[in-house]
Design a protein around this motif. Structure first.
Motif, PDB file in Angstrom:
ATOM      1  N   SER A 292      95.205 -35.172  21.106  1.00  0.00           N
ATOM      2  CA  SER A 292      95.561 -35.615  22.634  1.00  0.00           C
ATOM      3  C   SER A 292      94.710 -36.792  22.610  1.00  0.00           C
ATOM      4  O   SER A 292      93.780 -37.286  22.277  1.00  0.00           O
ATOM      5  N   LEU A 293      95.602 -38.010  23.497  1.00  0.00           N
ATOM      6  CA  LEU A 293      94.913 -39.120  23.744  1.00  0.00           C
ATOM      7  C   LEU A 293      95.248 -39.410  25.102  1.00  0.00           C
ATOM      8  O   LEU A 293      94.099 -39.391  26.020  1.00  0.00           O
ATOM      9  N   ARG A 294      96.294 -39.639  25.695  1.00  0.00           N
ATOM     10  CA  ARG A 294      96.450 -39.860  27.298  1.00  0.00           C
ATOM     11  C   ARG A 294      95.878 -38.435  27.962  1.00  0.00           C
ATOM     12  O   ARG A 294      95.427 -38.655  28.919  1.00  0.00           O
TER      13      ARG A 294
ATOM     14  N   ARG B 274      94.012 -36.187  27.005  1.00  0.00           N
ATOM     15  CA  ARG B 274      92.487 -35.977  27.194  1.00  0.00           C
ATOM     16  C   ARG B 274      91.820 -36.910  28.020  1.00  0.00           C
ATOM     17  O   ARG B 274      90.962 -36.656  28.847  1.00  0.00           O
ATOM     18  N   LEU B 275      91.922 -38.216  27.901  1.00  0.00           N
ATOM     19  CA  LEU B 275      91.495 -39.324  28.757  1.00  0.00           C
ATOM     20  C   LEU B 275      91.832 -39.376  30.140  1.00  0.00           C
ATOM     21  O   LEU B 275      90.852 -39.467  31.047  1.00  0.00           O
TER      22      LEU B 275
ATOM     23  N   MET C   1      83.802 -41.948  28.249  1.00  0.00           N
ATOM     24  CA  MET C   1      84.593 -41.236  27.480  1.00  0.00           C
ATOM     25  C   MET C   1      84.819 -41.232  25.871  1.00  0.00           C
ATOM     26  O   MET C   1      84.909 -42.719  25.594  1.00  0.00           O
TER      27      MET C   1
ATOM     28  N   MET D 176      86.473 -41.237  22.142  1.00  0.00           N
ATOM     29  CA  MET D 176      87.483 -40.907  21.523  1.00  0.00           C
ATOM     30  C   MET D 176      87.572 -41.157  20.064  1.00  0.00           C
ATOM     31  O   MET D 176      87.053 -42.324  19.603  1.00  0.00           O
TER      32      MET D 176
ATOM     33  N   GLU E  49      90.517 -36.787  16.979  1.00  0.00           N
ATOM     34  CA  GLU E  49      90.982 -36.423  18.032  1.00  0.00           C
ATOM     35  C   GLU E  49      92.482 -37.084  18.504  1.00  0.00           C
ATOM     36  O   GLU E  49      92.930 -36.838  19.359  1.00  0.00           O
ATOM     37  N   GLY E  50      92.697 -38.204  17.769  1.00  0.00           N
ATOM     38  CA  GLY E  50      93.727 -39.037  18.045  1.00  0.00           C
ATOM     39  C   GLY E  50      94.785 -38.834  16.869  1.00  0.00           C
ATOM     40  O   GLY E  50      95.239 -37.937  16.345  1.00  0.00           O
ATOM     41  N   TRP E  51      95.177 -40.325  16.511  1.00  0.00           N
ATOM     42  CA  TRP E  51      96.057 -40.194  15.623  1.00  0.00           C
ATOM     43  C   TRP E  51      96.208 -41.574  14.812  1.00  0.00           C
ATOM     44  O   TRP E  51      95.524 -42.614  15.191  1.00  0.00           O
TER      45      TRP E  51
ATOM     46  N   VAL F 223      97.359 -48.208  27.032  1.00  0.00           N
ATOM     47  CA  VAL F 223      97.308 -46.960  27.589  1.00  0.00           C
ATOM     48  C   VAL F 223      95.569 -46.722  27.976  1.00  0.00           C
ATOM     49  O   VAL F 223      95.065 -46.355  29.077  1.00  0.00           O
TER      50      VAL F 223
ATOM     51  N   TYR G 248      92.587 -46.474  31.423  1.00  0.00           N
ATOM     52  CA  TYR G 248      91.791 -45.353  31.937  1.00  0.00           C
ATOM     53  C   TYR G 248      90.526 -45.726  31.956  1.00  0.00           C
ATOM     54  O   TYR G 248      89.682 -45.141  32.179  1.00  0.00           O
TER      55      TYR G 248
END
Lengths: 335, 335, 335
Positions: free
Chosen positions: B47-49, B51-52, C66, C68, C73-75, C99, C103
């Motif tokens: 998850s990115l969007r 999650r944040l 935050m 990441m 956790e991402g891609w 994105v 945030y």
């Protein structure tokens, strides 16, 4: 109290239990005690309950929390002194721990045993290195041989539920499992029970004797049923053999806890530190019965951790009352 | 509102949209509403969007956030009841969810479908287990079949940009992709659009019919061009077949959205939930055009999540106004 | 200062050093400067010191953080413009960075070089894409070619310990290693030393010449002993060849730093950015000597990061004085 790694680090376990129960009544009473202080949580192994409860305990005290998963987010550490580091290890524990001590006011560390060499595991290399090199207070989040935060929560749960005048009878019973598990939880439970005002009995199949240092003076029975007789609390836990170190010697499902077996007890409450293998260690009917304390234990993990962190903050000049003295001290260059 | 897992959990979607837009104007207005409350975010998938944005939404409300990546930081969960846990699963969802409910005041959970068995995925085992066993409010961060936080943000984005007097025409169009994707986003979008004041049309190749429960009453066209005619909003999304469950039936690049195709629309704005495969689902020229809303949608994810968390805090006695009643309640031992 | 990615982003390095030392004296003086502001830390590579020190720096300024981890956790991100995304990359950097910029008020990013293609690495694709597409201030947490936060902390450490009237002599010496390491730390150190009031000398084996852009005008010696003569500070670091890009040309243990070699210096202090391979790059006797500054450098990482974040907060209208203007601005829909 600078360290919390064994019951021997605690001067008065009753005080710590009382404080846990007070914090449970009012978890946010000391919400600025840890202001501007940072707890670093270092995980060399997976964690759910300990991760979340310790994190929340710190937040309840107003602390900042930084989590470091050493496997994924960090790197392999070297523990041998004087070695030429031309292999896979990327940083020496001397340096890594010292650096983490610069950024954290208290460090919590989880490091499981390898269960291959008893000698290695008993050295508690990781835990002791962090204590030695970080220079800051260290809390064990389960080490190779002990899990004191669990045992404190266990004792809190017994104290919270016991209304009798006499000492309750507490039985630690071995249970079957398909994996070789550490002895940390039962070792720790023994340590704490022997200091608590309880009548303590251990039962397990032959060959599962724990390290005598933790059990000395405690009755050990090989008959589970005999041990359970009249019990007020039954603590279920699997562990691998200490004698034939790290081995599984018994898979006998006769050792699984059932409701039937509890009939000879004094309406015993059943305890387990979780995670539990349902219907392998304990039957569903027991875990989901009203006499099961497993969720109470889990909830008390939070307050046990909070009491320990509070004690450490107060007894190391880390509470927000004192100014950031500690921090200044620690990071000056000493010639 | 205790749960936010489908549009049906929401009494008044307009109120929630309005509140999202108000929070957008003043994100820190309720910065102490969630004081001493903890949001636990559990990710079984990347998850990115989500999650944040959800993390920041909670911080904007003064909540604490604890993140748990179940794969790396945790362990494999058992979902079957009554099973003998002698396999790979380490902890039963009953226990894991119950414990997380002890430490968290609200739980957010992401759990994708397997896309192998429709029956399995539609059971929403993970989501429903967390709702059942954690006992605390649960927010879906995308489940097997629905993604309501996305759809709320989508509706907020439409409301924010639509100035016409009449209902806007909203077209959901399928787009090509090389991987089999869940139906959660389109299902959810359908659920929300059918309750919103819009004229809603769906277009996709034959065989891509979504579950009728979500599309009932909505015009479905197999001609993309015909569907786009006069559209005010075009929502692009790939999904795998629901009929031939989880299969890719069509790779026809004719379904990719281009600027040319939009000429028959009413200067339509283009929407996509992201991540988007550029030049496969949608051409760069569309995504980077002034009429693209994709970043607006992403920014509104924050305020949608914030409105949902605010609603849950207020309607479950979790706001800081009430003292820590909830917490005390939850962790007492019930005999 | 909107970006902190090279010494050239800094108008006055002395001001930044002074501010770091002031923050060290009073780390919590500006504890509400970053209220309601969020730092997003994005790691494409492992990190310990940078992760913890930057996180704590932000917390000291009252910011939210935050984290990441893009791998787990991402891609996988796509960096090529105009490509048809039908391969393994899941999201284009244009969208992902944009994105994250929605945030986060400030983004920190770590992205190591591949050490395969010099041309590729020097493009600084990841860093520059985040700067271009996120629209918010960006701090390098070590990029392909530079590590400015480290160099600032290094300069702070020199300033903190130098009491002489004349300029100190600072020697950067190559050291052996078994892995091919980036040139980011030495490149950066050169950039900063050339702007600092020091006499700067570089020594390394033939073939280890760094990019001339960073060393121009600096004496380079192939004799380590000659370079060390009269040194006040010795900075030890391994790097792979820039000429034969990413290759290891020399494993000569003669280049390892020992106490014996330091005898010709002016009681030099020894520096290393850590992690260090003990007894391969530097002997234990040096690292653990009173003249070793390695832990001082690590502690100053915190204050260097704090000074940089403070500067960025203040010079981009992000301090808590101004209302949440930035945020409102950023997320409105522009037609």
């Amino acid at each position: 109290m600078k360290y919390f790694t064994t019951v021997n680090d605690v001067k008065d376990i009753n005080e710590l239990v009382d404080d846990s129960l007070l914090l449970k009544k009012n978890p946010h009473r000391f919400s600025s005690l840890g202001k501007n202080k940072t707890l670093g949580l270092i995980f060399l192994n997976p964690s759910l309950r300990t991760r979340l409860s310790t994190q929340k305990a710190a937040l309840n005290l107003g602390m900042n929390v930084m989590v470091m998963n050493m496997n994924e987010e960090g790197w392999a550490l070297e523990f041998e002194d004087g070695t030429i580091m031309n292999g896979n290890t990327v940083e020496h524990i001397r340096d890594a721990a010292a650096v983490m001590g610069l950024y954290c006011d208290i460090i919590g560390i989880r490091c499981f045993p390898g269960l291959v060499s008893r000698e290695e595991d008993e050295k508690e290399k990781v835990l002791l290195s962090f204590m030695k090199y970080s220079k800051v207070p260290v809390v064990s989040l389960e080490s190779s041989t002990l899990h004191p935060l669990q045992s404190l929560a266990d004792l809190v749960s017994i104290r919270e539920t016991w209304t009798g005048k006499r000492k309750p009878k507490v039985v630690l019973t071995w249970a079957p499992h398909i994996k070789a598990l550490p002895q940390a939880v039962p070792n720790s439970f023994c340590e704490w029970m022997r200091k608590a005002e309880v009548e303590f009995v251990i039962t397990h199949p032959p060959g599962y004797e724990l390290n005598e240092d933790f059990t000395r003076g405690t009755p050990i029975l090989h008959s589970q049923q005999q041990a359970l007789e009249g019990a007020d609390y039954v603590y279920v836990k699997n562990w691998s053999s200490y004698q034939e170190y790290g081995k599984i010697l018994c898979r006998d499902q006769e050792w699984m806890l059932t409701h039937e077996k509890l009939k000879c007890t004094n309406k015993a409450r059943v305890m387990h530190c979780l995670p539990v293998r349902r219907n392998l260690e304990v039957l569903d009917e027991v875990l989901d019965a009203p006499y099961s304390l497993v969720l109470l234990q889990a909830s008390n993990r939070l307050f046990a951790a909070q009491a320990v962190l509070k004690k450490i903050l107060l007894s190391n000049g880390l509470s927000s009352m004192e100014t950031s003295l500690h921090e200044n001290e620690q990071i000056q260059f000493s010639k």
